[in-house]
Design an enzyme around this catalytic site. Sequence first.
Site, PDB file in Angstrom:
ATOM      1  N   GLU A 160      41.909-178.352 -35.007  1.00 30.33           N
ATOM      2  CA  GLU A 160      43.183-179.067 -35.041  1.00 30.33           C
ATOM      3  C   GLU A 160      43.018-180.388 -34.296  1.00 30.33           C
ATOM      4  O   GLU A 160      42.550-180.423 -33.157  1.00 30.33           O
ATOM      5  CB  GLU A 160      44.278-178.211 -34.386  1.00 30.33           C
ATOM      6  N   ARG A 161      43.398-181.465 -34.947  1.00 33.85           N
ATOM      7  CA  ARG A 161      43.241-182.808 -34.369  1.00 33.85           C
ATOM      8  C   ARG A 161      41.790-183.073 -33.979  1.00 33.85           C
ATOM      9  O   ARG A 161      41.521-183.721 -32.966  1.00 33.85           O
ATOM     10  CB  ARG A 161      44.151-183.028 -33.157  1.00 33.85           C
ATOM     11  N   GLU A 285      56.821-175.391 -31.038  1.00 37.83           N
ATOM     12  CA  GLU A 285      56.322-175.687 -32.383  1.00 37.83           C
ATOM     13  C   GLU A 285      55.951-174.407 -33.145  1.00 37.83           C
ATOM     14  O   GLU A 285      54.903-174.317 -33.769  1.00 37.83           O
ATOM     15  CB  GLU A 285      55.135-176.643 -32.304  1.00 37.83           C
ATOM     16  N   ARG A 335      63.957-185.450 -26.490  1.00 35.15           N
ATOM     17  CA  ARG A 335      62.721-184.671 -26.332  1.00 35.15           C
ATOM     18  C   ARG A 335      62.042-184.965 -24.995  1.00 35.15           C
ATOM     19  O   ARG A 335      61.394-184.087 -24.413  1.00 35.15           O
ATOM     20  CB  ARG A 335      61.798-184.996 -27.516  1.00 35.15           C
ATOM     21  N   LYS A 359      51.700-182.101 -19.999  1.00 36.45           N
ATOM     22  CA  LYS A 359      51.172-183.306 -20.662  1.00 36.45           C
ATOM     23  C   LYS A 359      51.474-184.512 -19.793  1.00 36.45           C
ATOM     24  O   LYS A 359      52.543-184.585 -19.175  1.00 36.45           O
ATOM     25  CB  LYS A 359      51.792-183.491 -22.042  1.00 36.45           C
ATOM     26  N   ASP A 364      54.415-187.044 -25.964  1.00 33.00           N
ATOM     27  CA  ASP A 364      53.276-186.426 -26.633  1.00 33.00           C
ATOM     28  C   ASP A 364      52.066-187.354 -26.757  1.00 33.00           C
ATOM     29  O   ASP A 364      51.784-187.845 -27.857  1.00 33.00           O
ATOM     30  CB  ASP A 364      53.706-185.948 -28.031  1.00 33.00           C
ATOM     31  N   GLU A 386      47.598-182.528 -18.304  1.00 31.82           N
ATOM     32  CA  GLU A 386      46.862-182.424 -19.572  1.00 31.82           C
ATOM     33  C   GLU A 386      46.784-183.805 -20.212  1.00 31.82           C
ATOM     34  O   GLU A 386      47.804-184.480 -20.375  1.00 31.82           O
ATOM     35  CB  GLU A 386      47.585-181.435 -20.495  1.00 31.82           C
ATOM     36  N   GLU A 392      44.030-188.204 -31.128  1.00 27.71           N
ATOM     37  CA  GLU A 392      45.036-187.988 -32.165  1.00 27.71           C
ATOM     38  C   GLU A 392      45.899-189.236 -32.394  1.00 27.71           C
ATOM     39  O   GLU A 392      46.087-189.676 -33.523  1.00 27.71           O
ATOM     40  CB  GLU A 392      45.934-186.808 -31.777  1.00 27.71           C
TER      41      GLU A 392
HETATM   42  C1  BDP Z   1      50.746-182.435 -30.818  1.00 25.98           C
HETATM   43  C2  BDP Z   1      49.796-182.185 -31.940  1.00 25.98           C
HETATM   44  C3  BDP Z   1      49.753-180.762 -32.361  1.00 25.98           C
HETATM   45  C4  BDP Z   1      49.541-179.862 -31.161  1.00 25.98           C
HETATM   46  C5  BDP Z   1      50.584-180.155 -30.126  1.00 25.98           C
HETATM   47  C6  BDP Z   1      50.317-179.410 -28.827  1.00 25.98           C
HETATM   48  O1  BDP Z   1      50.189-183.007 -33.026  1.00 25.98           O
HETATM   49  O2  BDP Z   1      48.711-180.612 -33.289  1.00 25.98           O
HETATM   50  O3  BDP Z   1      49.587-178.535 -31.537  1.00 25.98           O
HETATM   51  O4  BDP Z   1      50.561-181.504 -29.788  1.00 25.98           O
HETATM   52  O5  BDP Z   1      49.957-180.066 -27.858  1.00 25.98           O
HETATM   53  O6  BDP Z   1      50.454-183.695 -30.296  1.00 25.98           O
HETATM   54  O7  BDP Z   1      50.490-178.208 -28.773  1.00 25.98           O
END
Ligand code: BDP
Length: 746
Positions: A160-161, A285, A335, A359, A364, A386, A392
Amino acid sequence: MPPAAFRPLGSRRVLVHGDGLLVDTVLDEVVRACLEHGGRVWRSPTWDVEVDLVLALRDAGPLANATAEATRLGVTPAADGAAHGRLADEEFLLTRTDGVTVVLADTPAGLLYGLFHTVRLGAAAFDDDRAPERHRPALHLRALDHWDNVEVHPVSGQVERGYAGGSIFWRDGAARDLTRVREYRRLLAAVGINAVTVNNVNVHGEAARLLTDRLDDVVAIAEVLRPYGIRVHLAVSFAAPVVLGGLPTADPLDERVRAWWADATHRVYRRIPDFGGFLVKADSEGQPGPFTYGRDHADGANLLAEALAPHGGVVRWRTFVYNHHQDWRDRSTDRARAAYDHFVPLDGRFRTNVILQVKFGPVDFQVREPVSPLIAAMPATRLAVEIQATQEYTGQQRHACYLAPCWSEVLRFEPWGPDDRTVADVVAGKPASRRTEERRTVPGGRLVRPEGGFLGPAFAPDGGLLGPAGGAGPGGGVAGPGNRPGGGPGGSAGHRAGHGGGLVAVANVGDDPFWTGHPLAQANLYAVGRLAWDPRLTADALLDEWIDLTFPPSTVDDPELVRRTVHAVLDDSWRTYERYTAPLGVGFMVRPGHHYGPDVDGYEYTPWGTYHFADRDGVGVDRTPATGTGFTGQYPQPWSDAYESLERCPDELLLFFHHVPYGHVLHSGSTVVQHIYDTHFAGVEQVRRMRAQWRELAGRIDPAWYERVRERLDEQLRSAVEWRDQVNTYFFRKSGVPDAQGRRIY
Ligand code: BDP
């Protein structure tokens, strides 16, 4: 670290002294260097041979000269048994004594890091006038999270990414041959990484079973990483008791659920005694979490912490929790507010072996965000920051974007204003000064005192850096009264329980021959480990280190030109990327889904909560308390006031905090819309220069390396032009304001 970097070491006579798995690794590394570059190596209980370099565990036997050196550095000889005289786990000394370079440590991990430090220094490690040095990591947890799927996922693929080929751990549902991981572990240890999560935080399909019937795969990886001091972590699904255990519920307060986790965790430790712990993305998510059962995230995290505590593991619980099916209705749907709103009320309730993983920014991983206010708001909780090494939102390893300047800004940020703790101090577990305590306020101006006391015994007096060697401090201290289930101080044997959190990066590595797809993205991986070891290192100095190790003089034509060129391409590349993408901290404007390339309104009318609110009059997100979402109030002073004030808000974050007319004048003197035009034109020109500069290296470095970077810079230029044109056109059409310099905007 390419083998050539070991050349200055390999031509010497080396004595390795001590026992243990990681000392064997030190010996193997030195032998490998000697085989490649000449030199000799001894493993001997005494220092009775003529050598240039000694790498020794102090208590392995008498080393008279070295012991004297250690005393000179303020470390009492280990033999006297005094705890204060011992070096911490991973700590080492480097001295030059009677023409010999000596590395001393009290734990094998210290010796391994001392070896890699010597390699990094190269010939300079053997200078006679070298002053003695003492090194220990600022952060105990220095982790990489691989978002690698076990099976290829229909949407996110194998990684992923991921922008560097396939996973180095998994392929098509199975563990791969781990030959490459044997090289990867060297690279990681050389930069100081000591923990790796081997699967995606979004736990899909087979990956859930790594915890149970596919544990063999994890055992195999752990065995490869162990000799290099790297612990394996697993991302687990909160629903595992249901999905894997067949229970009717995953309710964290249910006895059967607690027993299931305790048993599953016990089985993991039976096979992997040094297992690091769990990583959890919950209620985020689409991932399952405690909300399903009407429980909160302290209940959820403590459940896993309780299972891990007897074994010394930690649970890293992510604070990336927000509603991704929202529309912008009122302030509560911002958000940016979500992590703070969810987690701050829980401060003091987490067990000592819970680390909340935050994060770096409130939204994000955008190219520019303010530092997350959560980092300053949880005094009774261990926190890790993080960051995203995988690019990404910063060009997906097709664009050169050296992120160390960004991360360094984050780690040096002082949430309580000048001369107080930095973000790095907070995640190192350094306790608040009285001044911070006095200043700590919540939006209403009320003084917040941590319940349960953040100055519990688990925090070492020096801020947690110098715990007793090889172990954690006594547990307890940070857990507040409200702990449940199984409340009370926990995790006393924890992985540095009470020692802050750490730095975690989403990994940018795959099975690509250059490791990171874009060869220059290796510098980001390098910076992650080194900044976690010492957050005060500058981005510039780190790049020098990386260049020295990546292009040793013997391997390139004109090393100085190589150094200058790599600096010219990378030094300002993060700001360059910022210039041609979303302006002034507003973020996103990327193509939905894959997030590469521009789409100004791509997310504007979607339920993801990432908006710029551009209309004919202005742009930006009003996050002030009076007229906006009130997010600025989540910061302590002086930042709360600074961000709230249109006059004092830093230009680069203006649109993150304020909605302003296009004619608003920035501190730079330019209007917002003119700034957008100017930076987008300038960004493209900078990429053009980066491309031209790189071409000077044709024929001077490894051709495959050269070619890969050249191709990517071509793509970066194409993409930067696309960004410039779409963003400029968009704002020209919205605002109707022509470019003051008369450049053509369509
Ligand atoms: C977002 C990404 C996604 C990740 C999510 C995460 O687009 O793919 O699953 O963060 O950090 O930036 O969980």
